[in-house]
Design a protein around this motif. Structure first.
Motif, short mmCIF file in Angstrom:
data_model
loop_
_atom_site.label_atom_id
_atom_site.label_comp_id
_atom_site.label_asym_id
_atom_site.label_seq_id
_atom_site.Cartn_x
_atom_site.Cartn_y
_atom_site.Cartn_z
N ILE A 163 -2.43 12.79 -2.25
CA ILE A 163 -2.09 11.43 -1.87
C ILE A 163 -3.29 10.77 -1.19
N LYS A 164 -3.53 9.54 -1.60
CA LYS A 164 -4.73 8.86 -1.06
C LYS A 164 -4.38 7.88 0.05
N SER A 165 -3.14 7.37 0.00
CA SER A 165 -2.68 6.45 1.06
C SER A 165 -1.16 6.39 0.98
N ILE A 166 -0.51 5.78 1.97
CA ILE A 166 0.94 5.67 1.92
C ILE A 166 1.30 4.24 1.51
N LYS A 167 2.02 4.14 0.40
CA LYS A 167 2.36 2.83 -0.16
C LYS A 167 3.10 1.97 0.88
N GLY A 168 2.69 0.75 1.03
CA GLY A 168 3.38 -0.15 1.95
C GLY A 168 2.93 0.01 3.39
N LYS A 191 -0.51 0.09 4.87
CA LYS A 191 -1.98 0.03 4.73
C LYS A 191 -2.69 0.46 6.00
N TRP A 220 8.48 8.77 5.19
CA TRP A 220 7.52 8.88 4.08
C TRP A 220 6.77 10.20 4.17
N GLY A 279 3.55 11.03 -0.67
CA GLY A 279 3.67 9.62 -1.05
C GLY A 279 5.10 9.19 -1.34
N GLU A 280 6.05 10.11 -1.26
CA GLU A 280 7.44 9.77 -1.58
C GLU A 280 8.18 9.25 -0.34
N LYS A 281 9.19 8.40 -0.61
CA LYS A 281 10.03 7.86 0.46
C LYS A 281 11.37 8.60 0.41
#
Ligand SMILES: Cc1ncc(COP(=O)(O)O)c(C=O)c1O
Length: 452
Positions: A4-9, A11, A64, A68-70
């Motif tokens: 995972i490179k970042s967490i969506k939503g 920033k 999260w 990367g999954e919620k």
């Protein structure tokens, strides 16, 4: 191997560990932190292998993962988050305290305001001492009881899983390495809902038992006035009755022992749900005992009660005041119970419709509950428990135990029922065909075990 490179939503989240795979994260955590986590119940051995290696952030009732999954969360920060992760009303109160300086040189006005507000909730209790961990306050309660009675023995309920990581408790479990026998032999036990075992302990150790410590309830409630009888026997024998409400706080009840069961203890330990995840616990009690920790009576021998650098830090003490207001405004306690009522009946119906109601069910009551997973022989099974959790994780739900929040709503209930239906269909197949086809990786293990 998901990377995972970042967490969506989100920033704003930065981590030097972004870019590592799930396995690398796990290995690194175990290399840097004994057990890979700061709480054993947060460890890898408590989750199925498809659970995220680490979690990154929570909002409302969602969390999260480092994958990367919620996920919809039924862990809620080990029961501490009752309203929802990152609730603005609570966080704003905490932020206001951060701006006042966080941790000041002398006892603060915030500390006094919080003490007054908390004590209003605990009828019959006169004084409070704040701390950061449950273990600190249960250990302090035990010390006070010993000082008050001038006795050594601690009588604790054997069926209640955890009171403290300190020696007086851990020495009475199977994980007692590192604790001298001289200490562990001073803790003796009794069985829940078995009044004869309480009487027997007092007969075995006449005038030597300083206190009885127990939770007022777990998912199994006290029967036939058990709590009242325990309190009466304890007092008749000159001991102190300590009710450990750390896991009940602001979930099962506000002052559970009194409000739910009509019994007034001498000392109460509270924590978990009281500050919506901010680190706060408290020892609450009768003046006669609590005052042993005071400094006003000149010439009296002192008891060094709780004295911690962060016991009066402002952030959590601001948060709890906002939590108390929030509970009053939104009737949170009733909401938690009403959600849980639907949760229990809904899931037990799904299990029954699938035809495995004797192998998987929710036990307990809306104030506190647990899921039971059994194998074909009818024995409780960690393997089947892990399988259920594994399937729930596939359906984007983390459910190491069952703890909801004010943020769990109808949408989440429906999502839960759909996920449970899918998971129990697999469970049923595994009962028929064997776990080998379905369980991936190692089963969960009990936290309290002697060997790894
Ligand atoms: C009933 C009870 N007492 C005491 C504790 C210890 O609290 P802490 O982990 O904050 O030290 C716990 C923690 O799970 C608990 O559930």
């Amino acid at each position: 191997m998901k990377v995972i490179k970042s967490i969506k939503g989100f920033k704003d989240i930065k981590s030097s560990n972004f870019g590592l795979s799930e396995n690398q994260l796990r290995e690194k955590a175990h290399a840097l932190i004994p057990g890979g986590a700061h709480t054993y119940s947060r460890g890898d051995d408590q989750f199925p292998e498809n659970a995220p290696a680490l979690v990154v952030k929570g909002k409302g009732c969602y969390i999260w993962g480092s994958n990367g999954e919620k996920y919809l969360d039924y862990g809620m920060g080990l029961r501490t988050v009752t309203i929802g992760y990152a609730t603005p009303e609570i966080d704003n109160a905490a932020i206001a305290e951060i701006r006042k300086g966080t941790n000041l040189t002398k006892s603060s006005l915030t500390e006094l305001d919080a003490a007054e507000k908390v004590l209003k909730l605990f009828k019959g209790m006169d004084m409070v001492k704040f701390a950061k961990n449950g273990s600190t306050v249960t250990t302090a309660a035990v010390k006070l009881a010993r000082a008050y009675t001038d006795r050594k023995y601690i009588l604790r309920c054997i069926d209640h899983p955890f009171f403290s990581y300190d020696d007086w408790f851990i020495g009475d479990t199977v994980v007692k390495k590192g604790i001298p026998e001289e200490i562990s032999s001073l803790t003796i036990n009794f069985k829940f809902n078995d009044i004869e075992s309480v009487k027997q302990a007092f007969r075995n150790y006449p005038n030597q038992i300083a206190c009885v410590i127990m939770e007022p309830t777990t998912h199994i409630q006290p029967e036939n006035g058990f709590l009242k009888e325990v309190a009466d026997i304890t007092h008749k024998n000159g001991a102190v009755f300590i009710s450990d409400e750390i896991s009940c706080t602001f979930r099962t009840g506000i002052f559970t022992t009194l409000d739910q069961y009509g019994v007034t203890p001498d000392l109460v330990t509270v924590g978990k749900g009281m500050a919506n995840g901010y680190p706060l616990t408290a020892l609450v009690g009768k003046k006669e005992i609590m005052n042993l920790g005071g400094i006003k009576k000149e010439g009296e021998e002192r008891v060094f009660l709780i004295s911690t650098t962060y016991g009066g830090e402002l952030i959590s003490l601001g948060a709890i005041q906002a939590v108390i207001d929030y509970y009053k405004k939104h009737d949170v306690l009733n909401y938690l119970w009403s959600y849980n009522k639907k949760f229990i009946s809904g899931i037990n119906k799904i299990s029954s419709d699938i035809g495995i109601e004797d192998k998987f069910y929710i036990e307990g009551f809306p104030g506190r509950m647990n899921y039971v997973a059994k194998d074909n022989s009818g024995k409780s099974s960690f393997e089947f428990r892990t399988l259920f959790h594994q399937e729930m994780v596939k359906n984007k739900i983390l459910i190491p135990w069952i703890v909801n929040s004010y943020a769990h709503g109808d949408k989440e209930l429906k999502m839960t029922f759909d996920a449970v239906t899918n998971s129990l269909e697999v469970y049923k197949k595994a009962l028929k065909a064997g776990l080998g086809h379905y369980l991936k990786g190692k089963p969960q293990k009990p936290v309290f075990r002697q060997f790894n």
